[in-house]
Design a protein around this motif. Structure first.
Motif, mmCIF file in Angstrom:
data_model
loop_
_atom_site.group_PDB
_atom_site.id
_atom_site.type_symbol
_atom_site.label_atom_id
_atom_site.label_comp_id
_atom_site.label_asym_id
_atom_site.label_seq_id
_atom_site.Cartn_x
_atom_site.Cartn_y
_atom_site.Cartn_z
ATOM 1 N N LEU A 60 0.801 -1.221 0.000
ATOM 2 C CA LEU A 60 0.000 0.000 0.000
ATOM 3 C C LEU A 60 0.834 1.272 0.000
ATOM 4 N N ARG A 61 2.069 1.222 0.523
ATOM 5 C CA ARG A 61 2.817 2.458 0.745
ATOM 6 C C ARG A 61 4.208 2.523 0.111
ATOM 7 N N ALA A 62 4.743 1.404 -0.328
ATOM 8 C CA ALA A 62 6.138 1.418 -0.791
ATOM 9 C C ALA A 62 6.354 2.377 -1.962
ATOM 10 N N ASP A 63 5.432 2.380 -2.931
ATOM 11 C CA ASP A 63 5.602 3.259 -4.086
ATOM 12 C C ASP A 63 5.528 4.730 -3.681
ATOM 13 N N ARG A 64 4.670 5.021 -2.735
ATOM 14 C CA ARG A 64 4.513 6.416 -2.308
ATOM 15 C C ARG A 64 5.633 6.835 -1.355
#
Length: 401
Positions: A60-64
């Motif tokens: 859910l958060r790695a790309d962001r």
């Protein structure tokens, strides 16, 4: 090969080396601390729940947050978990250390870092090269797993050449496990900006076709992962340890050979998939491996069980690079981190559920019960996968217009 791919190949190898060693030693280590088999199962489940929680965050958060930064943090947490396990000896504290340190007793590296790495790898290659790149990635992992199993024999060597106890000898290896993760953190810091995804492409909505394929295949992967959770390296090591009375050195050598078989099979998987297709390769190699696993439970002596187990390991991992390549092929490029994350999350969740039940079954029914259950579930998964996805082709298998 780009510098980023070389870094990811190196970190995959080092993590696998650490995980392969831990898979062999963790169950034996906990038994040496006088943990009951049911408690061992609880610790193993806690570690895998930690892996699953980290996988959710990565999805859910790695790309962001940044793929490079997330990978560094995950490696540091893994190092902290290894050090904590080397220090504590109480059940409650060990459970906490296993969760936050993501201690993986499966013996195979399938954690949150893998989710991110597999989203980075396909961007640098063509569709025709994709399965081969994933096969090479998995070969390096299995060489690491193999050497990890071999390194797991070092506690016996330490006891032979130095005045050191059984528990202390394994604790020394856990410190080494932490050191390997520290090296990974340093390597991840060297990833380039090309490993990142643009903010505009972060968390895109899934296309309807991608959504249908992803949810269906994830449901099937959940079945396979629960089955795999009954068959993790720590539990299999404990099975060989209790059933045949062999040392951790002998078990370590067995898993060294098993991971070499896995590595060879990954190269064979890429060759076979190019001829019969990804789905066919996944199914038609996996079912025989499950049948071989059942025969291990009936082996009268260790050497017979070892041969049957090694034959099984020559087939069981052929679905790994093909499965990874297939999932990345049937979704859009900007959906790959999410797709990799979801499919790995359901697998990690299944792995986390099973060991505690396996521990109770081994203690309350029979030592080989998890082998029967795991094999039966895997065969059911293979049959369902074939009928659900034999008509869904990746781009390289589509007939030309």
């Amino acid at each position: 090969m780009t510098a980023d791919i070389r870094i990811l190949y190196a970190t995959a190898f080092l993590r696998a080396l650490a995980t392969g060693m831990l898979g062999v030693l963790l169950g034996i280590y906990l038994a040496r601390l006088d943990f009951a088999i049911a408690d061992i199962g609880v610790v193993l489940s806690a570690g895998l729940w930690g892996v699953a929680a980290a996988g959710l965050v990565a999805t859910l958060r790695a790309d962001r947050y940044g793929r490079r930064r997330t990978l560094v943090v995950l490696a540091l947490l893994g190092a902290a978990g290894g050090l904590a396990a080397a220090i504590v000896d109480r059940l409650g504290i060990m459970v906490v250390a296993a969760f936050f340190g993501m201690l993986n007793g499966m013996g195979r590296d399938r954690g949150a870092s893998l989710i991110i790495e597999q989203a980075i790898l396909p961007a640098a290659v063509t569709d025709a090269q994709r399965t081969r790149v994933f096969a090479g990635y998995n070969v390096l992992q299995d060489i690491g797993h193999a050497l990890g199993g071999l390194v797991a024999a070092l506690p016996a060597l330490l006891r032979a050449i130095a005045d050191i106890g059984e528990v202390a000898s394994i604790r020394a290896m856990l410190v080494g496990y932490a050191g390997l993760f520290l090296v990974c953190a340093l390597l991840y810091a060297g990833l380039s900006r090309r490993a990142e995804v643009s903010v505009a492409a972060v968390a895109p909505p899934l296309a309807p076709q991608s959504r249908r394929v992803l949810w269906r295949i994830s449901a099937l992967f959940a079945v396979d992962s629960v089955a795999g959770g009954f068959l993790g390296t720590a539990l299999l090591s404990y099975f060989f340890f209790e059933r045949f009375g062999v040392s951790e050195a002998m078990i370590g050598m067995l898993f060294f050979l098993a991971r070499l078989m896995n590595a060879v099979s990954h190269l064979g998987a890429a060759w076979l998939a190019a001829r019969i297709g990804l789905v066919n390769t996944m199914v038609f190699t996996h079912i025989p491996s499950s049948l071989l696993l059942v025969t291990v439970a009936f082996a009268p002596e260790f050497w017979v069980a070892a041969i049957l187990f090694l034959l099984r390991e020559g087939l069981v991992e052929m679905d790994v690079p093909t499965r990874q390549s297939y999932v990345m092929a049937v979704v859009r490029p900007e959906e790959r981190t999410f797709a990799s994350g979801v499919t790995h999350l359901v697998r990690m969740g299944g792995w986390a559920v099973a060991p505690s039940f396996a521990g109770w079954l081994m203690q309350g029914l029979a030592l080989a019960t998890p082998l029967y259950i795991g094999a039966a579930m895997k065969i059911g998964y293979d049959v369902m996968l074939y009928f659900a996805f034999r008509g869904v082709k990746p781009p390289e298998e589509e007939a030309p217009l």
